[in-house]
Enzyme design. Structure first.
Site, mmCIF file in Angstrom:
data_model
loop_
_atom_site.group_PDB
_atom_site.id
_atom_site.type_symbol
_atom_site.label_atom_id
_atom_site.label_comp_id
_atom_site.label_asym_id
_atom_site.label_seq_id
_atom_site.Cartn_x
_atom_site.Cartn_y
_atom_site.Cartn_z
ATOM 1 N N LEU A 83 0.803 -1.223 0.000
ATOM 2 C CA LEU A 83 0.000 0.000 0.000
ATOM 3 C C LEU A 83 0.835 1.273 0.000
ATOM 4 C CD1 LEU A 83 -2.696 -0.987 2.660
ATOM 5 C CD2 LEU A 83 -2.942 -1.035 0.174
ATOM 6 N N PHE A 99 10.911 3.389 7.665
ATOM 7 C CA PHE A 99 11.661 2.192 8.078
ATOM 8 C C PHE A 99 11.158 0.910 7.431
ATOM 9 C CE2 PHE A 99 11.066 5.012 11.862
ATOM 10 C CZ PHE A 99 12.273 5.684 11.736
ATOM 11 N N GLY A 100 10.275 1.017 6.454
ATOM 12 C CA GLY A 100 9.766 -0.194 5.825
ATOM 13 C C GLY A 100 8.515 0.080 5.005
ATOM 14 N N GLU A 101 7.750 -0.987 4.739
ATOM 15 C CA GLU A 101 6.583 -0.880 3.878
ATOM 16 C C GLU A 101 5.286 -1.112 4.661
ATOM 17 O OE1 GLU A 101 9.284 -3.110 2.773
ATOM 18 O OE2 GLU A 101 10.078 -1.223 1.973
ATOM 19 N N VAL A 102 4.173 -0.715 4.021
ATOM 20 C CA VAL A 102 2.844 -0.961 4.573
ATOM 21 C C VAL A 102 2.091 -1.855 3.595
ATOM 22 C CG1 VAL A 102 0.672 0.046 5.334
ATOM 23 C CG2 VAL A 102 2.814 1.281 5.725
ATOM 24 N N LYS A 162 2.061 -2.297 9.097
ATOM 25 C CA LYS A 162 3.259 -1.470 8.953
ATOM 26 C C LYS A 162 4.453 -2.317 9.366
ATOM 27 C CE LYS A 162 5.037 3.072 10.390
ATOM 28 N NZ LYS A 162 4.716 4.285 11.184
ATOM 29 N N ASP A 166 -0.640 17.474 14.890
ATOM 30 C CA ASP A 166 -0.468 17.309 13.444
ATOM 31 C C ASP A 166 -1.811 17.195 12.729
ATOM 32 O OD1 ASP A 166 1.159 17.294 11.230
ATOM 33 O OD2 ASP A 166 1.643 15.166 11.317
#
Length: 630
Positions: free
Chosen positions: A263, A268-271, A286, A385
């Site tokens: 996605l 620090f990596g992929e989802v 995640k 945020d």
């Protein structure tokens, strides 16, 4: 079509099919079973230690506070625990059964829609509050019952002063003492005279009905906590709850999930899209690369995000359901919000549509975001945020706040300093390096509402390159200039709530630096909003995303990160990973069991039909029929 296009089409097709068809999960559902009854004694001991470590110091030496803490955790927040407590009460003696039924009846009255709320309120009065009511309730003071029934059964709009006079009359219990001498104090704390000032006669009447029923609940609640809950803990229903808790505590492994398409990519990596084998529920996973996290010295940041996600259990904030590790990754399995972010929908151009969204959608999203911020603040979490990009839509059209990477935990009455968030949404006090608290979130909410109806931010200024924002000019405008509307808007209450939220002086701002969203919820803009129904998920969203569309970049367009070379993981790192991998998060996991029907399915199985293994039936590594397509 090139190979990348085919890959994208296949990935999207499989994901859409997985979200709409869970028939292939039947064998995993059948394999799901609870541990045997023998686990309950050990589970009770573990829970007692866990609860003791969670509860505030004052509750550790006070049995009443201890019961209240446990009751809130196990019988209110955790839905399987709530269901088991309900079953116990319905099978108990009349006093317990009636007290619990009254609480349910009041809840039904609170969440009833406009056409049903009159009947629901009268049902409470006729069944429990009248002198000759069929279900006896001696826990509530006679005077409160009399006043509540009188207001409910009268069709006239009550006057606040007359209610105060009626409540001020003597209301002795059988022992001759006032059951709850602080009823008036509690009611006046909510400033009802200010709340009802902008309400119509009908709405005013129902506000007073809700106010009085809330006081009835406050008198029944201590009885359930202090007298009923200790008896419940010796029941068969509580033992069943302990079996579910034991299942909840089992280790989480990669084989519990089906992985689907990529996605997106983070620092620090992929989802990835993930599906739980046993329930078919879809999530976003995640995957945090262990070596990359160490290389960037981000362990504290990652753990802080994980702890914050665990703290918040709100239908309006992205929540964490599982945290586990495998050989190369730490995995956070979270709510899948598959319909894109609010910014996408504001700026989406279809046909003659201008940037921005409809007033109906604006009010609905604003209400859900307000509740999300309210829930964060209730946990002393300052978000910092708030912006459309961090508000995500799910497949049904509801929104949740996401990305808690910049949160700050505040102590009671504490303020903080330092810039955090996005220029254009930062409050003046933050930009001027002053101490600030929850008011910065309310200011950013005002900016977000403005952008929904105007199609641009209230303070964004462009430089020579019209496509890029000028940071300096935007900051100056936020601090010194008033926002202006380029479009004509017919809803004066909408403009007023924006204007009040965008006040430069936090002391003049709507809600100010308050944690609570009550001042915002009481604004005339929300005079027709049933907050209880919204929170219960009973108000249908005004916009439902296309279920056949995947609101994510194509897989071929997402660049995968490079490998972290030369990083060696030590025993200290492994201890951190083990601490991180805390398994299932109780509230969202129990909700998953309920939502997908698996809880009901297991509870309806005949005794002895379950696989009474200690592990409760672990899943194997085989793929689903959908995965076989790939």
């Amino acid at each position: 079509m090139d190979m990348c296009g085919i890959e994208d089409l296949m990935a999207n097709t499989v994901l859409v099919q997985a979200k709409s068809d869970n028939a292939h999960n039947q064998k995993w559902r059948k394999n799901f079973s609870l541990p045997t009854i023998s686990c309950t004694n050990d589970m009770l001991k573990k829970l007692e230690i866990e609860v003791y470590n969670l509860m505030p110091e004052s509750a550790k030496t006070n049995q009443t506070e201890k019961n209240r803490f446990e009751f809130k955790l196990f019988c209110e927040k955790q839905c399987i625990g709530k269901d088991m407590f309900t079953k116990f009460c319905r099978a108990a003696e009349p006093k317990i059964r009636n007290a619990h039924a009254l609480m349910d009846a009041i809840w039904n009255a609170e969440i009833a829609n406009e056409s049903e709320r009159e009947d629901a309120a009268r049902c409470v009065a006729n069944s429990y509050l009248l002198k000759d009511a069929p279900y006896e309730i001696d826990i509530i003071s006679e005077n409160l019952k009399k006043v509540s029934a009188s207001v409910i059964l009268s069709e006239e709009v009550p006057v606040y002063d007359s209610i105060k006079e009626m409540l001020a009359e003597a209301s002795p219990t059988k022992g001759g003492e006032e059951k709850n001498p602080s009823i008036l104090t509690a009611i006046q704390a909510n400033k009802p005279d200010l709340v009802v000032a902008h309400l119509s006669g009908v709405e005013k009447r129902f506000y007073f009905i809700k106010m009085l029923l809330e006081q009835c609940k406050q008198q029944v609640y201590p009885y359930l906590v202090e007298e009923v809950y200790p008896v419940y803990k010796s029941s068969e229903q509580f033992k069943t709850f302990l079996r579910w808790k034991s299942k909840e505590k089992e280790p989480v492994i990669e084989e519990d999930f089906f992985p689907f398409r990529l996605l997106g990519r983070g620092g620090f990596g992929e989802v990835y899209a993930y599906q739980v084998k046993a329930t078919g529920k879809m999530y976003a996973c995640k995957k945090i690369d262990k070596k990359k996290m160490k290389q960037k010295h981000a362990s504290k940041v990652v753990m802080a995000e994980k702890i914050t996600l665990e703290m918040v259990n709100s239908p309006f904030v992205v929540s964490l359901s599982y945290a586990y590790e495998n050989k190369n990754h730490l995995n956070l399995v979270m709510t899948l919000m598959g319909a894109g972010d609010l910014k996408f929908h504001i700026y989406e151009k279809t046909g003659d549509k201008k940037r921005g969204i409809s007033y109906e959608r604006t009010k609905f999203y604003t209400a859900q975001i307000t509740l999300g911020l309210d829930h964060l603040h209730a946990e002393n979490i300052l978000y910092r945020d708030m912006k459309p990009e961090n508000v995500l839509l799910d497949d049904r059209g509801n929104v949740r706040i996401a990305d808690l990477g910049l949160v700050c935990i505040l102590g009671e009455g504490e303020k903080t300093s330092g810039r955090a968030g996005t220029v254009g949404f930062m409050a003046p006090e933050m930009l001027e390096s002053k101490k600030y608290a929850y008011g910065v979130d309310w200011f950013a909410l005002g900016c977000t509402i403005f952008e929904m109806i105007e199609g641009k931010g209230p303070f964004v200024s462009r430089g020579k390159n019209k496509r890029k924002m000028s940071v300096g000019a935007t900051i100056e405008k936020t601090i010194h200039e008033e926002h202006t509307y380029k479009r004509t808007h017919a809803d004066d209450d909408l403009l007023d709530i924006i204007d009040q939220l965008l006040e430069k002086d936090v002391n003049q701002r709507l809600a100010g630096d308050e944690k609570s969203a009550e001042p915002i919820k009481r604004h005339p803009y929300f005079s027709d909003m049933n907050w209880e129904r919204l929170e219960a998920g009973l108000i249908p969203p005004p916009f439902v995303p296309d279920p056949n569309q995947v609101y994510a970049k194509d897989v071929s367009d997402i660049r995968l990160g490079s490998e972290a070379k030369g990083v060696v993981l030590t025993n200290e790192d492994k201890d951190f990973h083990k601490k991180f991998a805390s398994g299932r998060v109780p509230i969202p996991w129990q909700y998953e069991m309920m939502e997908t029907g698996l809880f009901q399915e297991v509870m309806e199985r005949k005794p002895g039909s379950e696989k009474n293994s200690k592990s409760g039936g672990k899943q194997g590594k085989s793929k689903s029929s959908i995965c076989a397509l790939l």
